[in-house]
Scaffold this active site. Structure first.
Site, mmCIF file in Angstrom:
data_model
loop_
_atom_site.group_PDB
_atom_site.id
_atom_site.type_symbol
_atom_site.label_atom_id
_atom_site.label_comp_id
_atom_site.label_asym_id
_atom_site.label_seq_id
_atom_site.Cartn_x
_atom_site.Cartn_y
_atom_site.Cartn_z
ATOM 1 N N ASP A 194 1.405 25.489 -86.371
ATOM 2 C CA ASP A 194 1.754 26.125 -87.780
ATOM 3 C C ASP A 194 2.880 26.961 -87.612
ATOM 4 O O ASP A 194 3.255 27.924 -87.037
ATOM 5 C CB ASP A 194 0.418 26.829 -88.419
ATOM 6 C CG ASP A 194 -0.558 25.674 -88.678
ATOM 7 O OD1 ASP A 194 -0.221 24.980 -89.722
ATOM 8 O OD2 ASP A 194 -1.813 25.662 -88.270
ATOM 9 N N GLU B 58 -8.297 19.759 -97.712
ATOM 10 C CA GLU B 58 -8.348 20.033 -96.370
ATOM 11 C C GLU B 58 -8.530 21.561 -96.045
ATOM 12 O O GLU B 58 -7.691 22.370 -96.435
ATOM 13 C CB GLU B 58 -6.737 19.524 -95.929
ATOM 14 C CG GLU B 58 -6.779 18.230 -95.931
ATOM 15 C CD GLU B 58 -5.375 17.640 -95.015
ATOM 16 O OE1 GLU B 58 -4.906 18.521 -94.545
ATOM 17 O OE2 GLU B 58 -5.353 16.492 -95.061
ATOM 18 N N TYR C 52 -2.949 10.671 -90.580
ATOM 19 C CA TYR C 52 -2.216 11.426 -91.070
ATOM 20 C C TYR C 52 -1.047 11.625 -90.395
ATOM 21 O O TYR C 52 -0.933 11.742 -89.160
ATOM 22 C CB TYR C 52 -3.019 12.839 -90.732
ATOM 23 C CG TYR C 52 -2.486 14.110 -91.282
ATOM 24 C CD1 TYR C 52 -2.886 14.891 -92.199
ATOM 25 C CD2 TYR C 52 -0.989 14.643 -91.140
ATOM 26 C CE1 TYR C 52 -2.526 16.079 -92.896
ATOM 27 C CE2 TYR C 52 -0.422 15.589 -91.755
ATOM 28 C CZ TYR C 52 -1.188 16.492 -92.423
ATOM 29 O OH TYR C 52 -0.720 17.641 -93.007
#
Ligand SMILES: Cc1ncc(COP(=O)(O)O)c(C=O)c1O
Lengths: 283, 409
Positions: free
Chosen positions: A65, A54, A180
């Protein structure tokens, strides 16, 4: 379910199944800590044991994040990293490896500004297999998801612990490649979930799709990774690898010698963890 | 969604204003945003909800705010009759409280017990901390580390009100990063937390929800102007940070085609420099903080920081409905510089005895440019959306006056 285009991603999951093991996905930010070092890191990931890569598109405002990946993004940008250069690195990688899937992961704006049609053509030609775009939920899928699938790539959707049974069918409807699963409610590199936390969610998701499930967010150690593939089809590690980079920079954020081998060492330890779990049916 | 006969129908059911708006958020947040939307759809058609909202507007905020004929400035400009919509007289000194009252009532409806907010200048942070004190809910305010330093009186105010101010050092440590950090908090505290966004931006339904709360401004102006002059105003002028005070004034008038509408962006040191915050004038459409809108950004789609002497205006984006109104040509968006705003600040203070915030000083600077070109019976309304007490230190600094470090009033 979306039409399941065969890509390096789908082939990889088929291989894993045949080998009876789970996969290791590695996340790094493209061009962190600089282009050359970043390329060296990228080039050695598969040999070190990564099953899929990734590759993070640096963005100024990575809202999902945590501090480690935020900082990696800013470092890469400061060194002049762009989406075009990100694709260049992938082209370099493809000269030596035509098997390992590469998934671009990031936020929508750099792609949108690049221009969807040119971007998909350039990315396909460079050797990209799929996309994870954090801020493009199914509600906005017409923009990139459907064109990406039409261009022969996979568009991977995130599911989270907050994605309830009512919503899951909507999320998996146009998913391709794999699902995911974001294992925590939080940002990258902070909390961790246990396999006992994760298992019931994967069971829920599997009621709605046959796609393989990769699990990410909060997986740091070979043991975490091994535990994760006991329940999931692949484990994705990001912040822990980025942290190796962070720990090997001088005060000006320039790389100290030997960064790439150190990253690769952690990747091989993680791979060993993942491979220690036998997933053969009935095993 | 393009209903050609109205400018007031948006957003469509997916939260889009044309290509703008939308819900560009991580999956973890998506169910939360959908829950806010579901509850908002119920609340906005619930008379009891609006009854409670207007109760607080009247008794706590002090509404309606006056529509004041600024006679001395009108004489000075020598043209249009200039009216001020005096939202600077609201409790906490700005329009921000209209929205935070509305949103905390939403949080209450949804049974949320923890409030988060982002703030730039600290005005929205203070307004959020205020309603959290009023309703007894814990409050965490994310504020860029540079703003924490620049706006220390507001940080102290928030602390007094019981809020925790968390300085944000990520990214460039400014308002956009504070908003990122608030979103990160929300993703991490999905069960109990309500995010009170401070302007008409963010993912759907925030831009429309905040607009509908702030529309109390324009609704009052319509009535008050009818009373004062027996007709609609001719020109509306407001400053734009994220665009909430402007949208609150504009929205009720969008379908009155005779009403000219002007939004004023922060031109900073000039729109021919790199230091400005004119997202609509010089930005281009992109995706940030959950919506597509005009953004200050690089050719590669990286977000740039804005600059303005007014901390409340330096957001690199703008509410998506403004982007749509710009493309449709319904609202005219212009910019004025720091220096022009400073001049207007002083002019208003001396001529009217009203110390305006630096944000509406931008709007006034534009009014100073155009008022003289209108006939004497032209009715112009300026949204005086905040008072300038918070800005006297910044202004003193720019005028080269030393007020000392510690004695901040
Ligand atoms: C007095 C005042 N006016 C305007 C603004 C800008 O916000 P908006 O454009 O959402 O009204 C602020 C923001 O802090 C403010 O405090």
């Amino acid at each position: 379910m979306a039409q399941q285009t065969e890509t390096r991603i789908t082939k990889m999951f088929d291989r894993l199944k045949a080998e009876g093991r789970g996969g290791l996905g590695t996340f790094i930010t493209a061009g962190d800590p600089d282009y050359d070092t970043g390329l060296e890191i990228l080039m050695g990931l598969a040999n070190a044991g990564a099953d899929m890569i990734e590759f993070g598109i640096p963005f100024s405002d990575p809202m999902a994040d945590g501090p480690a990946i935020q900082a990696s993004s800013l470092r890469a940008l400061k060194k002049g990293m762009t989406l075009a250069k990100t694709l260049n690195m992938v082209r370099e990688f493809r000269k030596q490896d035509d098997v390992t899937p590469i998934i671009l992961m990031g936020y929508y704006n750099p792609i949108y500004i690049y221009g969807i049609d040119i971007f998909l053509a350039d990315a396909k030609e460079a050797g990209i297999d799929g996309y994870i775009v954090v801020d493009l939920p199914p509600e906005e899928e017409n923009e990139l998801c459907k064109p990406a699938i039409a261009a022969g790539m996979n568009f991977i959707y995130l599911t989270a612990p907050t994605t309830d049974d009512e919503r899951l069918p909507r999320v998996v409807e146009n998913a391709s490649g794999f699902i995911y699963f974001v294992s925590i409610t939080g940002i990258t590199g902070t909390k961790s979930a246990t396999s006992a936390d994760i298992a019931p969610h994967l069971e829920r998701i599997r009621k709605h799709t046959n796609l393989p499930i990769a699990v990410g967010f909060g997986i740091k150690t070979p043991k975490n990774a091994a535990d994760t593939v006991k329940v999931g089809d692949a484990a994705v590690v990001g912040s822990a690898l980025v942290k190796v980079i962070t720990d090997n920079l001088d005060e000006n954020d320039n790389p100290m010698p030997g960064i790439a081998p150190k990253v690769h060492k952690l990747v091989s330890e993680l791979a060993a963890g993942v491979r220690s779990v036998n997933k053969r049916i009935g095993a | 969604m393009t209903k050609h006969n109205t400018y007031r129908a948006g957003a469509d059911e997916d939260g889009h204003f044309g290509i703008y708006g939308g819900r560009y958020v991580a999956e973890t947040l998506m169910p939360l945003i959908l829950a806010v939307e579901t509850e908002w759809n119920k609340a906005k058609s619930d008379p009891d909800f609006w009854k409670e909202f207007h109760y607080y507007m009247k008794h706590y905020v002090g509404r309606p705010s006056p529509l004041y004929f600024a006679e001395r400035l009108t004489e000075k400009f020598g043209g249009a009759k200039v009216y001020f919509k005096r939202d600077e007289l609201n409790h906490t000194g700005a329009h921000k409280i209209n929205n935070t009252i509305g949103q905390i009532l939403m949080a209450k409806r949804m049974g949320k017990t923890r409030i988060i907010a982002e703030t730039g200048a600290g005005q929205h942070g203070v307004a959020t901390a205020t309603v959290c004190a009023l309703f007894g809910l814990p409050c965490i305010v994310y504020m860029g580390a540079t703003d924490v330093e620049r706006q220390s009186p507001n940080v102290f105010r928030m602390n007094l009100l019981g809020a925790e101010v968390r300085p944000v050092t990520s990214g460039t440590g400014t308002l956009k990063d504070a908003m990122n950090e608030a979103l990160r908090d929300w993703v991490s505290n999905v069960d109990d937390t309500f995010y009170i966004i401070g302007t008409v931006a963010g993912p759907h339904p925030y831009p429309t929800m905040v607009r509908d709360f702030q529309s109390v401004i324009g609704d009052e102006v319509r009535e008050q102007m009818q009373e004062a002059e027996g007709r609609l105003p001719d020109t509306l002028v407001a400053c734009l940070g994220g665009g909430s005070n402007a949208m609150g004034l504009f929205h009720p008038f969008l379908d009155n085609e005779t009403v000219e509408i002007i939004g004023v962006e922060a031109g900073g040191k000039g729109i021919d420099t790199d230091e400005h915050c004119a997202s609509l004038t010089l930005g281009k459409p992109g995706v940030l903080h959950g919506n597509r809108t005009y953004l200050l950004q690089t050719d590669g789609g990286q977000i740039l920081d804005g600059h303005s002497i007014s901390a409340g205006l330096d957001y690199p984006g703008i509410g998506p409905e403004h982007s749509w109104l710009k493309d449709r040509g319904r609202v005219n968006y212009v910019s004025v510089t720091d220096n022009e705003a400073l001049d207007a600040f002083q002019l208003c203070t001396k001529a009217e005895g009203i110390i305006p915030a630096l944000e509406p000083s931008h709007a006034l600077a534009h009014v100073a440019k155009i008022a003289g070109s209108y006939p004497r019976d032209h009715l112009l309304v300026l949204n005086m959306c905040g008072r300038g007490d918070k800005d006297i230190f910044a202004v003193a600094k720019h005028l080269g006056i030393d007020m000392g470090d510690t004695d901040q009033g």
